[in-house]
Design an enzyme around this catalytic site. Sequence first.
Site, PDB file in Angstrom:
ATOM      1  N   ASP A 134       0.828  -1.215   0.000  1.00 37.79           N
ATOM      2  CA  ASP A 134       0.000   0.000   0.000  1.00 37.79           C
ATOM      3  C   ASP A 134       0.863   1.267   0.000  1.00 37.79           C
ATOM      4  OD1 ASP A 134       0.979  -0.148   2.620  1.00 37.79           O
ATOM      5  OD2 ASP A 134      -0.971   0.068   3.594  1.00 37.79           O
ATOM      6  N   TYR A 159      12.121   2.748  -1.004  1.00 34.87           N
ATOM      7  CA  TYR A 159      11.441   1.440  -1.054  1.00 34.87           C
ATOM      8  C   TYR A 159      10.138   1.545  -1.840  1.00 34.87           C
ATOM      9  CZ  TYR A 159       8.219  -2.241   0.447  1.00 34.87           C
ATOM     10  OH  TYR A 159       7.284  -3.246   0.453  1.00 34.87           O
TER      11      TYR A 159
HETATM   12  P1  NAD Z   1      11.279 -10.025   3.296  1.00 28.62           P
HETATM   13  O1  NAD Z   1      12.314  -8.942   3.223  1.00 28.62           O
HETATM   14  O2  NAD Z   1      11.031 -10.699   4.597  1.00 28.62           O
HETATM   15  O3  NAD Z   1      11.638 -11.175   2.256  1.00 28.62           O
HETATM   16  C1  NAD Z   1      12.076 -10.913   0.954  1.00 28.62           C
HETATM   17  C2  NAD Z   1      12.676 -12.208   0.396  1.00 28.62           C
HETATM   18  O4  NAD Z   1      13.106 -11.937  -0.944  1.00 28.62           O
HETATM   19  C3  NAD Z   1      13.920 -12.678   1.172  1.00 28.62           C
HETATM   20  O5  NAD Z   1      13.816 -14.070   1.399  1.00 28.62           O
HETATM   21  C4  NAD Z   1      15.077 -12.366   0.231  1.00 28.62           C
HETATM   22  O6  NAD Z   1      16.166 -13.270   0.378  1.00 28.62           O
HETATM   23  C5  NAD Z   1      14.415 -12.491  -1.123  1.00 28.62           C
HETATM   24  N1  NAD Z   1      15.102 -11.731  -2.162  1.00 28.62           N
HETATM   25  C6  NAD Z   1      15.562 -10.448  -2.074  1.00 28.62           C
HETATM   26  N2  NAD Z   1      16.142 -10.106  -3.238  1.00 28.62           N
HETATM   27  C7  NAD Z   1      16.016 -11.163  -4.073  1.00 28.62           C
HETATM   28  C8  NAD Z   1      16.403 -11.407  -5.416  1.00 28.62           C
HETATM   29  N3  NAD Z   1      17.033 -10.469  -6.142  1.00 28.62           N
HETATM   30  N4  NAD Z   1      16.100 -12.601  -5.961  1.00 28.62           N
HETATM   31  C9  NAD Z   1      15.485 -13.565  -5.243  1.00 28.62           C
HETATM   32  N5  NAD Z   1      15.112 -13.392  -3.962  1.00 28.62           N
HETATM   33  C10 NAD Z   1      15.371 -12.203  -3.388  1.00 28.62           C
HETATM   34  O7  NAD Z   1       9.971  -9.364   2.717  1.00 28.62           O
HETATM   35  P2  NAD Z   1       8.446  -9.717   3.031  1.00 28.62           P
HETATM   36  O8  NAD Z   1       8.000  -8.891   4.159  1.00 28.62           O
HETATM   37  O9  NAD Z   1       8.273 -11.176   3.063  1.00 28.62           O
HETATM   38  O10 NAD Z   1       7.760  -9.123   1.725  1.00 28.62           O
HETATM   39  C11 NAD Z   1       7.501  -9.952   0.586  1.00 28.62           C
HETATM   40  C12 NAD Z   1       6.848  -9.097  -0.486  1.00 28.62           C
HETATM   41  O11 NAD Z   1       5.639  -8.541   0.029  1.00 28.62           O
HETATM   42  C13 NAD Z   1       7.707  -7.904  -0.922  1.00 28.62           C
HETATM   43  O12 NAD Z   1       7.555  -7.759  -2.306  1.00 28.62           O
HETATM   44  C14 NAD Z   1       7.114  -6.731  -0.184  1.00 28.62           C
HETATM   45  O13 NAD Z   1       7.294  -5.536  -0.909  1.00 28.62           O
HETATM   46  C15 NAD Z   1       5.658  -7.126  -0.125  1.00 28.62           C
HETATM   47  N6  NAD Z   1       4.890  -6.583   1.010  1.00 28.62           N
HETATM   48  C16 NAD Z   1       5.364  -6.712   2.283  1.00 28.62           C
HETATM   49  C17 NAD Z   1       4.595  -6.215   3.337  1.00 28.62           C
HETATM   50  C18 NAD Z   1       5.040  -6.343   4.771  1.00 28.62           C
HETATM   51  O14 NAD Z   1       4.387  -5.788   5.673  1.00 28.62           O
HETATM   52  N7  NAD Z   1       6.101  -7.089   5.073  1.00 28.62           N
HETATM   53  C19 NAD Z   1       3.364  -5.602   3.086  1.00 28.62           C
HETATM   54  C20 NAD Z   1       2.916  -5.514   1.757  1.00 28.62           C
HETATM   55  C21 NAD Z   1       3.688  -6.014   0.727  1.00 28.62           C
END
Ligand code: NAD
Length: 352
Positions: A134, A159
């Site tokens: 969001d 970000y």
């Molecule tokens: P996170 O940082 O915990 O995990 C990200 C994962 O992506 C990690 O395991 C990392 O090793 C992997 N990664 C990073 N770069 C990479 C690459 N180049 N190739 C392959 N793997 C790679 O993030 P999260 O909180 O699990 O978020 C996951 C997705 O959800 C993201 O796209 C984030 O933008 C989105 N998101 C997160 C939230 C939140 O509150 N955490 C909310 C909405 C959306």
Amino acid sequence: MTILVTGSAGFIGSNFVLDWFAGHDEPVVSLDKLTYAGNRANLGSLDGDERHTFVHGDIGDSPLVAGLLKQHQPRAVLNFAAESHVDRSILGPEDFIQTNVVGTFHLLEAVRAYWCTLDTPHKVEFRFLHVSTDEVYGSLAPDAPAFTENNPYQPNSPYSASKAASDHLVRAYHHTYGLPVLTTNCSNNYGPYHFPEKLIPLVIRNALAGEALPIYGDGQQIRDWLYVKDHCSAIRRVLEAGNVGETYNVGGWNEKANLEVVHHICDTLDQEAPRSDGHSYREQINFVKDRPGHDRRYAIDATRLERELGWKPAETFETGIAKTVRWYLDNQGWVENVVSGAYREWLSRQYS
Ligand code: NAD
Ligand code: TYD
């Protein structure tokens, strides 16, 4: 049938994969670069499970991704991989551009090339589901209505700008090439396997370690909070029934100020794991310098997802936090394993 899940060793990706096998036997190919945020042990319970194939690699590695697509012929690719921490994006934006923008571009290119090789029925059924945030919509005034899918993009941090760029690329690949894409824009998640640099797991860890609970600025910034398993159920629903080319907002209808969230965690810990001196964990709260460009309020209107696809969150904030606190109390070994020297370096850089 098979799905390919990127970022599967991170917080939301690992919850997604674990939950997937609770309801399906359809195989999953996992692709993760295992950055500081990725933890292979999150998927440890699937070791030896032939439904799951873990591949250590980068979404931007085109030959690797092309090979995986050719070999496994997935019916869908779900892209969770990203650099995801706003504070890290402020201190060092480059990795965010590299993975979230350039990496997503290379992934889309590999997927497009694969999709073009499919026969018509498989082409029609194929989905590329992009998991977004969001935060792309920017910051809301206190009395403004919650974000709908029609809000303009106004990202404010490196970000959110990098996620906005990736969302635009995904949209363009549908509009220009006809790739069958879906995008979800979700609010702040919390729950098991959350790396303890984000607010909720950081506060739980620091409280139990007897350390300060840092609150940026006045602590009155508002976020909408969603239990991670509800996010995973929304993604499964959108994958199953979402209209190609659409975006879906996902949220918990749980707007809370940060200070209220931290008070709630402290009160839960006071009940579940009281301090040995009998004092409240609230005494560890410490107001620190605000984040630069800190977005004041996010709020999600998830009406479309409910009206069109019948999705609703199962957890309230209270039930979700109770489960989360319990998970961290029961999994302190997991926390110990992820808080390495690099983690401590991050804390001292960010909070000194
Ligand atoms: P996170 O940082 O915990 O995990 C990200 C994962 O992506 C990690 O395991 C990392 O090793 C992997 N990664 C990073 N770069 C990479 C690459 N180049 N190739 C392959 N793997 C790679 O993030 P999260 O909180 O699990 O978020 C996951 C997705 O959800 C993201 O796209 C984030 O933008 C989105 N998101 C997160 C939230 C939140 O509150 N955490 C909310 C909405 C959306
Ligand atoms: P965070 O979990 O980093 O998620 P995001 O910035 O993506 O919303 O932060 C949630 C809120 O908590 C945000 O307003 C910043 C604030 N915050 C603190 O007050 N102290 C902290 O130590 C952290 C990490 C975040």
